[in-house]
Design an enzyme around this catalytic site. Structure first.
Site, PDB file in Angstrom:
ATOM      1  N   THR A  98      -3.104 -13.873-102.115  1.00 53.83           N
ATOM      2  CA  THR A  98      -2.962 -15.146-101.463  1.00 53.83           C
ATOM      3  C   THR A  98      -2.030 -16.010-102.007  1.00 53.83           C
ATOM      4  O   THR A  98      -1.225 -16.788-101.363  1.00 53.83           O
ATOM      5  CB  THR A  98      -4.338 -16.090-101.751  1.00 53.83           C
ATOM      6  OG1 THR A  98      -5.291 -15.024-100.938  1.00 53.83           O
ATOM      7  CG2 THR A  98      -4.409 -17.248-100.673  1.00 53.83           C
ATOM      8  N   CYS A 118     -20.573 -28.771-104.086  1.00 57.25           N
ATOM      9  CA  CYS A 118     -21.160 -30.121-104.505  1.00 57.25           C
ATOM     10  C   CYS A 118     -22.545 -30.269-104.785  1.00 57.25           C
ATOM     11  O   CYS A 118     -22.989 -30.980-105.500  1.00 57.25           O
ATOM     12  CB  CYS A 118     -20.819 -31.171-103.531  1.00 57.25           C
ATOM     13  SG  CYS A 118     -21.840 -31.144-102.016  1.00 57.25           S
ATOM     14  N   CYS A 161     -26.030 -32.411 -98.476  1.00 63.25           N
ATOM     15  CA  CYS A 161     -24.821 -31.382 -97.830  1.00 63.25           C
ATOM     16  C   CYS A 161     -25.549 -30.445 -97.395  1.00 63.25           C
ATOM     17  O   CYS A 161     -26.153 -29.361 -97.996  1.00 63.25           O
ATOM     18  CB  CYS A 161     -23.955 -30.961 -99.018  1.00 63.25           C
ATOM     19  SG  CYS A 161     -22.913 -29.745 -98.308  1.00 63.25           S
ATOM     20  N   CYS A 211     -24.412 -26.848 -98.770  1.00 64.99           N
ATOM     21  CA  CYS A 211     -24.871 -26.410 -99.993  1.00 64.99           C
ATOM     22  C   CYS A 211     -26.148 -26.186 -99.891  1.00 64.99           C
ATOM     23  O   CYS A 211     -26.614 -25.368-100.611  1.00 64.99           O
ATOM     24  CB  CYS A 211     -24.585 -27.422-101.001  1.00 64.99           C
ATOM     25  SG  CYS A 211     -22.596 -27.447-101.480  1.00 64.99           S
ATOM     26  N   CYS A 260     -18.935 -25.407 -98.649  1.00 65.67           N
ATOM     27  CA  CYS A 260     -19.053 -26.837 -98.710  1.00 65.67           C
ATOM     28  C   CYS A 260     -17.861 -27.510 -98.298  1.00 65.67           C
ATOM     29  O   CYS A 260     -16.774 -27.126 -98.951  1.00 65.67           O
ATOM     30  CB  CYS A 260     -19.213 -27.033 -99.985  1.00 65.67           C
ATOM     31  SG  CYS A 260     -19.149 -28.663-100.845  1.00 65.67           S
ATOM     32  N   ARG A 262     -12.820 -30.448 -98.641  1.00 65.66           N
ATOM     33  CA  ARG A 262     -11.795 -29.659 -97.603  1.00 65.66           C
ATOM     34  C   ARG A 262     -10.590 -30.352 -97.169  1.00 65.66           C
ATOM     35  O   ARG A 262      -9.580 -29.676 -97.178  1.00 65.66           O
ATOM     36  CB  ARG A 262     -12.729 -28.891 -96.537  1.00 65.66           C
ATOM     37  CG  ARG A 262     -11.842 -28.167 -95.844  1.00 65.66           C
ATOM     38  CD  ARG A 262     -11.679 -26.684 -96.649  1.00 65.66           C
ATOM     39  NE  ARG A 262     -10.587 -25.856 -95.821  1.00 65.66           N
ATOM     40  CZ  ARG A 262      -9.366 -25.877 -95.611  1.00 65.66           C
ATOM     41  NH1 ARG A 262      -8.605 -26.790 -96.340  1.00 65.66           N
ATOM     42  NH2 ARG A 262      -8.559 -25.298 -95.070  1.00 65.66           N
ATOM     43  N   CYS A 264     -11.397 -15.330-107.536  1.00 66.89           N
ATOM     44  CA  CYS A 264     -11.111 -14.945-106.375  1.00 66.89           C
ATOM     45  C   CYS A 264     -11.564 -13.397-105.897  1.00 66.89           C
ATOM     46  O   CYS A 264     -12.711 -13.034-105.560  1.00 66.89           O
ATOM     47  CB  CYS A 264      -9.726 -15.241-105.962  1.00 66.89           C
ATOM     48  SG  CYS A 264      -9.286 -15.059-104.120  1.00 66.89           S
ATOM     49  N   ARG A 274      -4.266  -6.103-110.424  1.00 66.69           N
ATOM     50  CA  ARG A 274      -4.480  -7.611-110.733  1.00 66.69           C
ATOM     51  C   ARG A 274      -3.373  -7.759-112.215  1.00 66.69           C
ATOM     52  O   ARG A 274      -3.447  -6.822-113.201  1.00 66.69           O
ATOM     53  CB  ARG A 274      -5.728  -8.054-111.446  1.00 66.69           C
ATOM     54  CG  ARG A 274      -6.737  -8.635-110.118  1.00 66.69           C
ATOM     55  CD  ARG A 274      -5.780  -9.824-109.561  1.00 66.69           C
ATOM     56  NE  ARG A 274      -6.650 -10.356-108.368  1.00 66.69           N
ATOM     57  CZ  ARG A 274      -6.459 -10.175-107.205  1.00 66.69           C
ATOM     58  NH1 ARG A 274      -5.868  -9.159-106.639  1.00 66.69           N
ATOM     59  NH2 ARG A 274      -7.194 -10.923-106.269  1.00 66.69           N
TER      60      ARG A 274
END
Length: 666
Positions: free
Chosen positions: A335, A385, A390, A393, A401, A405, A465, A661
């Site tokens: 990414t 959060c 929320c 969540c 969440c 964003r 990730c 990686r």
């Protein structure tokens, strides 16, 4: 030994550059010393038990060194016509009686000379990051060497060891000839050494011993494990003696259980490695920087398709609800490269990329309560959060969440500003709420997953990730069941994580698909049952897989970001109930398509972000599973570099096609 010595050495693939390159900044490789028994040399173990031992060593990320059992050299090395004395029978002691006193210094060779050589030339076993095991005479050597000097060894185990040599024929003969006295041999007798203790050995939480109950040397009273167990009991030392039914004294016995021993040592070496790194991290004087701007090095992305620029930047202190961290290790993810190549519609320049890292908290802003200075954290681009208000969540259906964003997508912190400035005082954008291609970065508290300090951050960073995404796509998004069939398109780190997760979930058939057949070996090692090179087919890959399986597979996963592959993955999902999961991120402006009939006939098309894991709750659990040995990740790290300035080298490695990686340690 005053004579040339030969030793065997296995090194996991991720550390191969320690052998092939002359870099002064090599990775410290943990190592297991294997000591062989009577009549053996440096080759027996590798030939007869090496296949399983080395596979386990690759999995655990540990080297295995196999020294000879005695000096050999030329005719100056004394020998007798006896299998249990002289050449091949050095007993891992320093002989003091002629004619053996000149060359038979196997204790010094194993504890001083060989460790120093490995450290100096290959960076293997530095910081005493070494364990020891062995068989028969070698088991005796492993036990006595470790018990005599436990501070130099992380753990010890043995197969069919000579546990009380001063009370058995082999040991008495050796000590009379090498020392002139059996009594002197008590200094090299594991049972005698434990008998002198009143407390357990603090360094060893357990000593693992495997012994076959059909071993003729057991009945001949050469081994005497019962004496060792009795002595251990008196001083409180834990010894796990496993009597293995039907096994004798042979290498078949060793090969049958060597993986257990490598795992036994691997877990303890990993824990000690993390402790060493944590102690070094504790030396940071964070009090001197708290509340002040920090000047540090960072790799800045100035524009698309441009190499990253090594720059000196300023990182402002954290504001309310924020955390400033020192980045210890950063793993390069596709990414990052995707954004640097200009494919990300939200990609902003100048910015600091990076989002798969292991960090230590340097300071916290007002109101931060979930982490404190010195904590180990993984930055998570998908925050959590956890607020009662929320709905995302609180829902078990998603991990998306939206709390920050809006600003995160604009390269900003939650208050709409940045914490990075360049040497001219101009702002630098954040990336995915992480920006870990910098020695220091600032995160939102709700993006910080606090993890155990027992896992080295250069490994823990992988859970930020790709690995988590692949595992979670299987376990959370698709909930793959036992005996399911699976097809995985794209065998990068994410695709291999999908395979690993599917295998752990109990999938019975796993088809690995890629256009690079060199990736198939890794896929098979992780559980793939079939491999398909789609570039060599004379028909669409989806048609080929349907033919292989009659109706398609239960679950398919796209890990490529190619919309054509996404379609192929869907169209080979099982008629009536097949599910296809999109993991790969497509380039800006690309759209997916298929015939509606594919969905009408029972297929489900879905996607996943961060594998559906709720970051702050679930990442610590993944890390703990890794610590417990239930979720190995070493196989993902194919390249290790040192210094934030080496990030462009990591990108080059990723483009090379052989990199899963590349971890850059700062």
């Amino acid at each position: 030994t005053k004579t040339p010595m030969t030793f065997g050495l296995f090194v996991p693939s991720r550390y191969v550059t320690n052998i092939t390159e002359k870099s002064d900044n090599k990775t410290n490789v943990p190592v297991i010393f294997w000591l062989s028994g009577l009549t053996c040399d440096d080759t027996n173990f590798a030939q007869k038990a090496g296949a399983r031992a080395f596979l386990a060593g690759e999995k655990e990320g540990v080297a295995i060194v196999m020294p000879d059992t005695s000096p050999r050299g030329d005719n100056s090395v004394p020998n007798v016509d006896s299998y249990d004395l002289g050449i091949g029978a050095g007993f891992y002691v320093n002989a003091t009686k002629a004619p053996y006193s000149t060359h038979y210094h196997m204790y010094n060779y194993v504890t001083i000379e060989l460790p120093n050589l490995l450290k100096e030339h290959f960076s293997i076993g530095k910081d005493n990051l070494r364990s020891i095991t062995g068989h028969s005479m070698g088991g005796h050597g492993a036990l006595t060497i470790a018990i005599k000097d436990p501070s130099n060894w992380v753990s010890v185990s043995a197969f069919s060891p000579i546990c009380n040599p001063t009370n058995c024929p082999w040991g008495k003969k050796a000590f009379e000839n090498y020392f002139g006295s059996v009594e002197i041999g008590k200094a090299h007798d594991a049972t005698a050494l434990l008998s002198e203790r009143s407390t357990p050995i603090a360094e060893f939480d357990d000593i693992l011993i495997d012994q076959g109950d059909a071993d003729n040397f057991l009945t001949e009273k050469q081994l005497l494990p019962e004496n060792l167990v009795e002595a251990a009991g008196r001083c409180g030392q834990k010894v796990t003696l496993r009597m293995q039914k039907g096994y004798d004294h042979s290498y078949f016995f060793i090969a049958s259980f060597i993986e257990d021993h490598v795992s036994f040592h691997g877990k303890r070496l990993q824990k000690r490695s993390a402790q060493i790194l944590a102690s070094k991290a504790a030396a940071y004087d964070f009090a001197s920087t708290a509340g002040k701007p920090i000047t540090c090095q960072a790799m800045v992305a100035r524009g698309p398709k441009q190499p990253l620029s090594l720059e000196t930047i300023t990182v402002a202190p954290p504001k309310a609800g924020e955390v400033r961290v020192k980045v210890i290790a950063n793993a390069l993810c596709h990414t990052d490269v995707y954004t640097l190549d200009g494919h990300d519609p939200e990609g902003l320049f100048p910015s600091i990329l990076g989002h798969e890292a292991g960090c230590i908290v340097e300071s916290v802003g007002e109101g931060v309560t979930s982490v404190q200075v010195g904590d180990h954290v993984i930055p998570c681009y998908t925050p959590q959060c956890a607020a009662p208000s929320c709905i995302f969540c609180q829902s078990p259906k998603t991990n998306l969440c939206p709390q920050i964003r809006g600003t995160q997508g604009q390269g900003l912190m939650p208050d709409g500003t940045v914490r990075f400035t360049d040497k001219d005082g101009k702002p630098i954008y954040h990336f995915m709420g992480c920006s870990t291609m910098s020695e220091y970065t600032v995160l939102a508290e709700i993006s910080c997953a606090k993890i155990s300090k027992e896992l080295a951050l250069e490994k823990a960073c992988l859970f930020g990730c790709g690995v988590s995404t692949g595992l979670g796509a299987v376990w959370n998004t698709c909930k793959v069941e036992v005996d399911s069939s699976v097809a995985v398109f794209g065998l990068g780190a994410v695709g291999l994580a999908v395979i690993q997760g599917a295998k752990m979930a109990g999938a019975s058939r796993i088809i690995a698909v890629d256009i690079n057949p060199e990736k198939f070996a890794a896929a098979v090692a992780l559980g793939a049952t079939d491999t398909v090179d789609s570039s060599k087919l004379d028909k669409p890959v989806q048609a080929h897989i349907v033919e292989m399986t009659k109706w398609g597979v239960d679950y398919t996963f796209d890990c490529t970001g190619n919309v054509n592959v996404m379609r192929a993955a869907l169209e080979c999902a099982h008629r009536g109930w097949g599910t296809s999961c999109v993991i790969g991120v497509a380039a800006s402006g690309h759209e997916i398509s298929t015939r509606p009939f594919q969905l009408v006939t029972g297929r489900t098309w879905k996607g996943t972000a961060f594998g559906g894991f709720k970051s702050r709750r679930d990442v610590p659990k993944l890390v703990q599973r890794c610590i417990d040995g239930k979720l190995p990740v070493d196989h993902f790290i194919t390249h290790t570099l040192d210094g934030v300035d080496k990030t462009n080298d990591a990108i080059e490695a990723l483009h090379g096609g052989e990199c899963l990686r590349a971890v850059v340690r700062y």
